[in-house]
Write an enzyme that holds these catalytic residues in place. Structure first.
Site, short mmCIF file in Angstrom:
data_model
loop_
_atom_site.label_atom_id
_atom_site.label_comp_id
_atom_site.label_asym_id
_atom_site.label_seq_id
_atom_site.Cartn_x
_atom_site.Cartn_y
_atom_site.Cartn_z
N SER A 141 80.79 26.64 -4.75
CA SER A 141 81.64 26.52 -5.93
C SER A 141 81.10 27.49 -6.96
CB SER A 141 81.57 25.09 -6.48
OG SER A 141 82.05 25.01 -7.81
N TYR A 154 76.58 17.38 -9.59
CA TYR A 154 77.36 18.23 -8.68
C TYR A 154 76.83 19.67 -8.70
CZ TYR A 154 81.33 20.61 -6.57
OH TYR A 154 82.13 21.40 -5.76
#
Length: 285
Positions: A141, A154
């Protein structure tokens, strides 16, 4: 890596989103495609997409947080298909929260699936990939290069994934395995919905962090609108995954859009962290 039509790829987390789209793209390209997920009762959308595309998939159970499931799953794929040429680590879970309001169990659970799940699958797959000069590609990501508010756990997991894979890449290459990561930005998929986050309830319980969380949630909602120019579809990301997976030399880090490239670029060139800090500070003001 073999360039024939018998190439075999295993993809984790294929019940929806990028994983589903990547499985269909691989099958369309002629790969033997093993599409895995923790719960195969959630394969309805994948089966429908395969029927629509006119492709066949080998759909199997694989829970990336269960070592026995991972090892048995990967070994059985290699045994039954005779080879394993590529693995796409896609399985992951969104998590929204901040340090003071999260429990340590919440943080550990996020890191378990997003980091240790990737490591477990990669560990089990490496002997098979080494035998075939294969490729290990992980869906990371932009959050693996840029820390973002209310995404501490995260982003920590994604930073860990990228550090792990960047360190592994030169070592794996000496035995013929190419390693890389894909960095999408906002994707219009079920990923965020699957986090089961009730933002209104979180704001109500956020105490002194409520104003910042409200500002952040409003920004994210705008980003996930398909017409903002910052988000992509899962199919668009899957196309980049396929291009990377089949490149003669797989780059280590690939962003999936111009916006993602610009965003990651801020961090990679930000020696003292001021650029990223000032940018993300504005998200919660």
């Amino acid at each position: 890596m073999s360039t024939g039509t018998n190439r075999c790829v295993l993809i984790t987390g294929t019940s929806s989103g990028i994983g589903l789209a990547t499985a269909i793209a691989c099958a369309r390209a002629g790969w033997t495609t093993v599409a895995t997920m923790r719960d195969t009762t959630r394969a309805v959308a994948l089966n429908t997409a395969a029927e629509t595309a006119g492709v066949s998939l080998d759909i199997r159970v694989l829970d990336v947080t269960d070592d026995e499931s991972v090892r048995e799953g990967i070994d059985s794929v290699a045994a039954e298909h005779g080879r394993l040429d590529a693995v796409v680590n896609n399985a992951g879970a969104a998590h929204l929260g901040t340090l003071e309001n999260d429990s340590l169990a919440d943080i550990r659970a996020c890191v378990e699936v997003n980091f240790f799940g990737v490591v477990q699958v990669s560990h089990a797959a490496m002997p098979h990939l080494r035998a075939n000069g294969g490729r290990l590609l992980t869906i990371s990501s932009v959050g693996g290069s840029v820390g973002q508010p209310f995404n501490e756990a995260y982003c920590a997991a994604k930073f860990a994934v990228e550090g792990f894979m960047q360190s592994l890449a030169p070592v794996a290459r000496t035995v013929g395995v190419q390693v890389g990561v894909i960095e999408p930005a906002a994707v219009t998929s079920e990923f965020v919905a699957n986090a089961n986050v009730d933002v209104a309830a979180m704001v109500a319980q956020a105490g002194p962090y409520a104003p910042a969380l409200t500002a952040y949630a409003q920004r994210v909602q705008a980003m996930y609108e398909a017409d903002t120019g910052t988000s992509q579809t899962s199919d668009e990301v899957a196309a980049v995954v396929m291009e990377t997976l089949t490149a003669p030399e797989m780059p280590f880090r690939t962003q999936t859009s111009n916006w993602a490239r610009d965003f990651v670029g801020w961090s990679l060139s930000d020696l003292n962290g001021a650029t990223v800090y000032e940018e993300t500070r504005g998200w919660v003001s």
